[in-house]
Design a protein around this motif. Structure first.
Motif, PDB file in Angstrom:
ATOM      1  N   PRO A  14       0.795  -1.294   0.100  1.00  0.00           N
ATOM      2  CA  PRO A  14      -0.079   0.040  -0.020  1.00  0.00           C
ATOM      3  C   PRO A  14       0.836   1.314   0.149  1.00  0.00           C
ATOM      4  N   VAL A  15       2.115   1.332   0.736  1.00  0.00           N
ATOM      5  CA  VAL A  15       2.785   2.560   0.725  1.00  0.00           C
ATOM      6  C   VAL A  15       3.534   2.663  -0.528  1.00  0.00           C
ATOM      7  N   LEU A  16       3.925   1.676  -1.278  1.00  0.00           N
ATOM      8  CA  LEU A  16       4.810   1.793  -2.411  1.00  0.00           C
ATOM      9  C   LEU A  16       3.613   2.335  -3.557  1.00  0.00           C
ATOM     10  N   ILE A  17       2.511   1.946  -3.638  1.00  0.00           N
ATOM     11  CA  ILE A  17       1.530   2.092  -4.538  1.00  0.00           C
ATOM     12  C   ILE A  17       1.144   3.698  -4.223  1.00  0.00           C
ATOM     13  N   ALA A  18       0.931   4.028  -2.935  1.00  0.00           N
ATOM     14  CA  ALA A  18       0.505   5.346  -2.731  1.00  0.00           C
ATOM     15  C   ALA A  18       1.335   6.394  -3.130  1.00  0.00           C
ATOM     16  N   ILE A  19       2.738   6.325  -2.863  1.00  0.00           N
ATOM     17  CA  ILE A  19       3.661   7.205  -3.368  1.00  0.00           C
ATOM     18  C   ILE A  19       4.095   7.254  -4.619  1.00  0.00           C
ATOM     19  N   THR A  20       3.932   6.019  -5.213  1.00  0.00           N
ATOM     20  CA  THR A  20       4.291   5.809  -6.574  1.00  0.00           C
ATOM     21  C   THR A  20       3.198   6.659  -7.425  1.00  0.00           C
ATOM     22  N   PHE A  21       2.012   6.366  -7.233  1.00  0.00           N
ATOM     23  CA  PHE A  21       0.835   7.109  -7.955  1.00  0.00           C
ATOM     24  C   PHE A  21       0.986   8.561  -7.921  1.00  0.00           C
ATOM     25  N   HIS A  22       1.148   8.953  -6.470  1.00  0.00           N
ATOM     26  CA  HIS A  22       1.281  10.426  -6.148  1.00  0.00           C
ATOM     27  C   HIS A  22       2.180  10.908  -6.890  1.00  0.00           C
ATOM     28  N   GLU A  23       3.336  10.603  -6.765  1.00  0.00           N
ATOM     29  CA  GLU A  23       4.438  11.383  -7.599  1.00  0.00           C
ATOM     30  C   GLU A  23       4.338  11.191  -9.212  1.00  0.00           C
ATOM     31  N   ALA A  24       3.862  10.095  -9.757  1.00  0.00           N
ATOM     32  CA  ALA A  24       3.801   9.924 -11.129  1.00  0.00           C
ATOM     33  C   ALA A  24       2.593  10.961 -11.663  1.00  0.00           C
ATOM     34  N   ALA A  25       1.574  10.853 -10.732  1.00  0.00           N
ATOM     35  CA  ALA A  25       0.477  11.893 -11.026  1.00  0.00           C
ATOM     36  C   ALA A  25       0.987  13.264 -11.183  1.00  0.00           C
ATOM     37  N   HIS A  26       1.983  14.004 -10.210  1.00  0.00           N
ATOM     38  CA  HIS A  26       2.505  15.188 -10.516  1.00  0.00           C
ATOM     39  C   HIS A  26       3.096  15.278 -11.847  1.00  0.00           C
ATOM     40  N   GLY A  27       3.818  14.390 -12.262  1.00  0.00           N
ATOM     41  CA  GLY A  27       4.580  14.469 -13.632  1.00  0.00           C
ATOM     42  C   GLY A  27       3.801  14.445 -14.777  1.00  0.00           C
ATOM     43  N   PHE A  28       2.866  13.514 -14.473  1.00  0.00           N
ATOM     44  CA  PHE A  28       2.110  13.255 -15.733  1.00  0.00           C
ATOM     45  C   PHE A  28       1.060  14.501 -16.033  1.00  0.00           C
ATOM     46  N   VAL A  29       0.678  15.216 -14.981  1.00  0.00           N
ATOM     47  CA  VAL A  29      -0.286  16.572 -15.307  1.00  0.00           C
ATOM     48  C   VAL A  29       0.708  17.605 -15.620  1.00  0.00           C
ATOM     49  N   ARG A  32       1.216  17.295 -19.321  1.00  0.00           N
ATOM     50  CA  ARG A  32      -0.258  17.727 -19.969  1.00  0.00           C
ATOM     51  C   ARG A  32      -0.139  19.225 -20.243  1.00  0.00           C
ATOM     52  N   LEU A  33       0.488  19.871 -19.220  1.00  0.00           N
ATOM     53  CA  LEU A  33       0.280  21.166 -19.019  1.00  0.00           C
ATOM     54  C   LEU A  33       1.524  21.871 -19.665  1.00  0.00           C
ATOM     55  N   GLY A  34       2.439  21.380 -20.255  1.00  0.00           N
ATOM     56  CA  GLY A  34       3.530  21.939 -20.831  1.00  0.00           C
ATOM     57  C   GLY A  34       4.942  21.673 -20.535  1.00  0.00           C
ATOM     58  N   ASP A  35       5.118  21.108 -19.101  1.00  0.00           N
ATOM     59  CA  ASP A  35       6.637  20.732 -18.798  1.00  0.00           C
ATOM     60  C   ASP A  35       6.711  19.265 -18.746  1.00  0.00           C
ATOM     61  N   ASP A  36       7.767  18.823 -19.459  1.00  0.00           N
ATOM     62  CA  ASP A  36       8.193  17.365 -19.495  1.00  0.00           C
ATOM     63  C   ASP A  36       9.370  16.991 -19.141  1.00  0.00           C
ATOM     64  N   THR A  37       9.738  17.976 -18.069  1.00  0.00           N
ATOM     65  CA  THR A  37      11.084  17.697 -17.248  1.00  0.00           C
ATOM     66  C   THR A  37      11.044  16.206 -16.765  1.00  0.00           C
ATOM     67  N   ALA A  38       9.907  16.157 -16.086  1.00  0.00           N
ATOM     68  CA  ALA A  38       9.856  14.702 -15.205  1.00  0.00           C
ATOM     69  C   ALA A  38       9.740  13.606 -16.249  1.00  0.00           C
ATOM     70  N   TRP A  39       8.924  13.683 -17.278  1.00  0.00           N
ATOM     71  CA  TRP A  39       8.947  12.641 -18.555  1.00  0.00           C
ATOM     72  C   TRP A  39      10.428  12.337 -19.001  1.00  0.00           C
ATOM     73  N   LYS A  40      11.108  13.300 -19.346  1.00  0.00           N
ATOM     74  CA  LYS A  40      12.596  12.978 -19.717  1.00  0.00           C
ATOM     75  C   LYS A  40      13.325  12.367 -18.815  1.00  0.00           C
ATOM     76  N   VAL A  96      -0.788  20.886 -10.901  1.00  0.00           N
ATOM     77  CA  VAL A  96       0.093  20.036 -10.803  1.00  0.00           C
ATOM     78  C   VAL A  96       0.243  19.412  -9.291  1.00  0.00           C
ATOM     79  N   ALA A  97       0.036  20.479  -8.309  1.00  0.00           N
ATOM     80  CA  ALA A  97       0.419  20.293  -7.029  1.00  0.00           C
ATOM     81  C   ALA A  97      -0.961  19.398  -6.475  1.00  0.00           C
ATOM     82  N   LEU A  98      -2.142  19.826  -6.912  1.00  0.00           N
ATOM     83  CA  LEU A  98      -3.534  19.063  -6.714  1.00  0.00           C
ATOM     84  C   LEU A  98      -3.394  17.478  -7.179  1.00  0.00           C
ATOM     85  N   ALA A  99      -2.676  17.323  -8.064  1.00  0.00           N
ATOM     86  CA  ALA A  99      -2.554  15.959  -8.814  1.00  0.00           C
ATOM     87  C   ALA A  99      -2.048  14.780  -7.825  1.00  0.00           C
TER      88      ALA A  99
END
Length: 226
Positions: A14-29, A32-40, A96-99
């Motif tokens: 549960p911890v790994l899933i929670a933090i992984t989805f949390h951080e990935a959501a920031h990068g994904f949003v 989508r809004l113009g910054d691909d730093t995390a994607w790269k 991005v922060a709310l994601a």
């Protein structure tokens, strides 16, 4: 030893899933809004190894647990976001922060809905499955509430910086380098000092526990678990 191993087995996933989805959501949003730093940098991923911070995810919670701290917390490796690359930097920073907290609430809701499937789980795996779902439900809610504290670099701090008028947003944003020290002071040192003085100074933890309780009751009601 068996109890300890069982305890680890129902908390780690549960911890790994929670933090992984949390951080990935920031990068994904952010992407989508113009910054691909995390994607790269390969941070928009569900690989937990990309998000684990050795100190914040493992050492700090472990030390606090051993020290019997009044409040246990940790953090993952923050997803890098260059807010200047966002199409509308101040407003998009809020999204991005709310994601992260939003995806945690979605995960908590999914875990609560999954309680209804427990009758279909084989008897031998029922307790383990239930404990994983219960912990996933609680962890995601706590992570969402904690991260919405209005202190940078927590998500709530960045939301506040994005929404407040500039005369208020600017001084708040300058607290970001000291955010973790402020949190440690409010959540750990202040209650310890209060205990020595015979006073209850554990105000922030009390507020967080109260808010968490409200969200727990609301999601249990919404998902038909009351």
């Amino acid at each position: 030893m068996n109890v300890s191993l069982y305890g680890i087995s129902v908390w780690v996933l549960p911890v790994l899933i929670a933090i992984t989805f949390h951080e990935a959501a920031h990068g994904f949003v952010a992407r989508r809004l113009g910054d691909d730093t995390a994607w790269k940098l390969g941070r928009v991923t569900f690989n937990p190894l990309k998000h684990i911070d050795p100190f914040g995810t493992i050492i700090l919670p472990g030390v606090l647990l051993l020290a019997q701290s009044p409040f246990l917390f940790g953090y993952a490796k923050p997803v890098p976001v260059n807010f200047r690359n966002l199409r509308h930097p101040r407003l998009d920073m809020v999204w991005v922060a709310l994601a992260g907290p939003v995806i945690n609430i979605i995960l908590a809701t999914a875990a609560a809905l999954a309680f209804h499937a427990m009758p279909f789980v084989p008897a031998g795996a029922a307790q383990w499955t239930f404990d994983n779902l219960k912990n996933a439900f609680l962890i995601n809610i706590v992570l969402a509430i904690f991260n919405m504290m209005p202190i940078p670099p927590l998500d709530g701090g960045r939301v506040a910086v994005g929404l407040l008028p500039r005369p208020l947003a600017y001084p708040l944003s300058r607290l970001e380098p000291y955010g973790m020290l402020i949190l440690i002071g409010l959540l750990i040192l202040l209650p310890m000092i209060g205990a020595q003085l015979g006073q209850n100074l554990d105000v922030i933890s009390t507020i967080l526990r109260t808010l968490t309780g409200y969200v727990i009751q609301a999601l249990l009601f919404i998902t038909g678990n009351t």
